[in-house]
Design a protein around this motif. Structure first.
Motif, PDB file in Angstrom:
ATOM      1  N   ALA A 159       0.856  -1.189   0.000  1.00 44.27           N
ATOM      2  CA  ALA A 159       0.000   0.000   0.000  1.00 44.27           C
ATOM      3  C   ALA A 159       0.892   1.239   0.000  1.00 44.27           C
ATOM      4  O   ALA A 159       2.116   1.147   0.116  1.00 44.27           O
ATOM      5  N   ASP A 160       0.251   2.403  -0.155  1.00 45.72           N
ATOM      6  CA  ASP A 160       1.000   3.647  -0.110  1.00 45.72           C
ATOM      7  C   ASP A 160       1.513   3.888   1.305  1.00 45.72           C
ATOM      8  O   ASP A 160       0.733   3.827   2.271  1.00 45.72           O
ATOM      9  N   PRO A 161       2.791   4.155   1.474  1.00 46.41           N
ATOM     10  CA  PRO A 161       3.340   4.347   2.826  1.00 46.41           C
ATOM     11  C   PRO A 161       2.909   5.676   3.427  1.00 46.41           C
ATOM     12  O   PRO A 161       2.709   6.664   2.713  1.00 46.41           O
ATOM     13  N   SER A 162       2.782   5.677   4.739  1.00 41.77           N
ATOM     14  CA  SER A 162       2.427   6.908   5.447  1.00 41.77           C
ATOM     15  C   SER A 162       3.655   7.660   5.932  1.00 41.77           C
ATOM     16  O   SER A 162       3.581   8.860   6.205  1.00 41.77           O
ATOM     17  N   VAL A 179       6.454   2.679   6.457  1.00 40.19           N
ATOM     18  CA  VAL A 179       5.353   2.256   7.309  1.00 40.19           C
ATOM     19  C   VAL A 179       4.090   2.245   6.457  1.00 40.19           C
ATOM     20  O   VAL A 179       3.711   3.266   5.883  1.00 40.19           O
ATOM     21  N   VAL A 180       3.470   1.077   6.332  1.00 38.37           N
ATOM     22  CA  VAL A 180       2.277   0.933   5.494  1.00 38.37           C
ATOM     23  C   VAL A 180       1.194   0.221   6.293  1.00 38.37           C
ATOM     24  O   VAL A 180       1.462  -0.519   7.244  1.00 38.37           O
ATOM     25  N   ARG A 181      -0.041   0.461   5.892  1.00 37.53           N
ATOM     26  CA  ARG A 181      -1.176  -0.245   6.494  1.00 37.53           C
ATOM     27  C   ARG A 181      -1.335  -1.591   5.804  1.00 37.53           C
ATOM     28  O   ARG A 181      -1.321  -1.679   4.584  1.00 37.53           O
ATOM     29  N   THR A 182      -1.469  -2.634   6.585  1.00 32.53           N
ATOM     30  CA  THR A 182      -1.590  -3.983   6.042  1.00 32.53           C
ATOM     31  C   THR A 182      -2.860  -4.646   6.557  1.00 32.53           C
ATOM     32  O   THR A 182      -3.368  -4.305   7.631  1.00 32.53           O
TER      33      THR A 182
END
Length: 407
Positions: A159-162, A179-182
């Motif tokens: 996903a797109d990293p924050s 850091v990405v949402r998984t």
């Protein structure tokens, strides 16, 4: 090459990739780190002064300090404000934790300690960027300030990293940690539960013989080479205040390379074992053991080589990734309680005694195996022993790891 995928929180994970850094980009990254290191040291000086004068020194005041410094200092203003502001956030968290430990009157050995100055010769560069400070375009990582870095995409970014942290290790290699949402990746239901007890003779002893983790002894196997490299460093050690020779720097790099290899071996062993445990069990009763106190004991070297903390972290991260249930069980008296009847011995067993014999019910079993079964009982995962209590009081309750779904 992706080095790790570590649990960062509920629904988040870190994906770390190697960077190919050009000479111009390396110069710019070093310049950014010099500015950030100056900001950190300035915050440390302000914090020390505020504490001596009994004044407040929170992130808001440090933010105003940074704004004034960037206005008055052209050199500081040439760098991006994003990593400098993130450094102030990190400093604020570190200082808050240290003050909390002081207020709680924790022993000195358990306190986090106030943030210290970052020395140029010791601190490795580490730059944090939020979403507004970087972008990924055409496979390259573009940082604020016009810094372009080529990423070795060894695996797909889900996903797109924050946020991203760009850092350099002891070998001089640069990495980017996103850091990405998984999403949870569920595994087939097995209906099995396992109890895990940490130790030094064996890194992990479980209620299943097939999932015991023996001591790999990666550090002991590398000790001979490490001693040789350290002797090379000692012979070439420069005088105080003098730069090291070419031979000294070469020996130092060999030492750092060997340390890095041992660290990666321990991580690889822990992750592979954690994957097998999580794949075969729905619920895990894990001893909430903190081996920090072993650092001052006669078992310090062997305990460090066992890498209990890293293995435990890998196990919890793997369970979170696949939606398994983890119960962290308080380690008090786990070697003294009987897993069969719940009775407790009057005296703690010495480490040399490896067999547990219950004087109440007569059960005899290996000491660590008994402790692993105690984990199951305390977590309520053993149907036959969930309702048992000790002869002199209730069981010490367990706590579920945050972010792990309830059963």
């Amino acid at each position: 090459m992706a080095q790790s995928q570590e649990a960062e929180g509920s629904g988040h994970a870190r994906f770390t990739y190697r960077l190919r850094v050009s000479s111009s980009a390396r110069t710019r990254l070093s310049g950014e780190w010099d500015r950030c290191r100056w900001v950190w040291n300035e915050c440390a000086a302000r914090s020390k002064k505020a504490r001596a004068e009994n004044e407040k020194c929170g992130p808001a005041r440090l933010d105003r300090m940074l704004t004034a410094a960037r206005t008055a200092n052209t050199w500081l203003r040439e760098g991006s404000s994003v990593p400098q502001q993130q450094l102030i956030r990190d400093f604020g968290k570190s200082r808050t934790k240290a003050l909390k430990d002081v207020k709680s009157r924790l022993p000195m050995r358990q306190r986090a300690g106030m943030p210290k100055y970052k020395k140029k010769s010791h601190a490795h560069p580490s730059l944090n960027y939020t979403r507004r400070g970087f972008r990924i375009k055409d496979g390259q990582l573009h940082l604020a300030g016009g810094i372009s870095l080529r990423v070795v995409w060894s695996r797909h970014l889900p996903a797109d990293p924050s946020s991203v942290r760009v850092f350099r290790d002891s070998l001089g290699h640069w990495y980017a940690s996103f850091v990405v949402r998984t999403d949870v990746q569920p595994l087939p239901v097995t209906g099995a539960a396992i109890g895990i007890d940490w130790g030094v003779r064996e890194t992990a002893t479980t209620t299943s013989d097939a999932h015991d983790l023996p001591h790999a002894e990666h550090g002991r196997k590398a000790a001979v080479r490490l001693a040789r490299y350290q002797r090379m460093m000692a012979r070439r050690k420069p005088a105080k205040g003098k730069p090291g020779s070419k031979g000294y720097r070469a020996a130092k790099k060999l030492t750092a390379k060997l340390y890095k290899k041992v660290t990666r071996q321990r991580q690889d062993t822990g992750r592979k074992w954690a994957k097998s445990v999580v794949r075969d069990h729905d619920a895990l009763a894990v001893e909430d053991f903190r081996p920090k106190f072993l650092a001052k004991s006669t078992m310090a070297r062997k305990a460090a080589d066992a890498a209990i903390s890293a293995t435990k972290t890998a196990l919890i991260a793997m369970a979170r990734k696949h939606g398994r249930i983890v119960h962290l069980v308080h380690p008090a008296h786990t070697t003294m309680d009987c897993a069969q009847c719940g009775a407790r011995t009057k005296h703690a067993l010495p480490l040399s005694e490896r067999t547990y014999a219950c004087t109440a019910c007569g059960a005899v079993s290996p000491r660590d195996k008994n402790s692993a079964h105690v984990m199951l009982v305390r977590a309520g995962l053993d149907p036959a022993g969930a309702d048992r209590v000790r002869a002199d009081g209730p069981q010490v309750p367990s706590r579920r790891e945050p972010g792990i779904p309830a059963p």
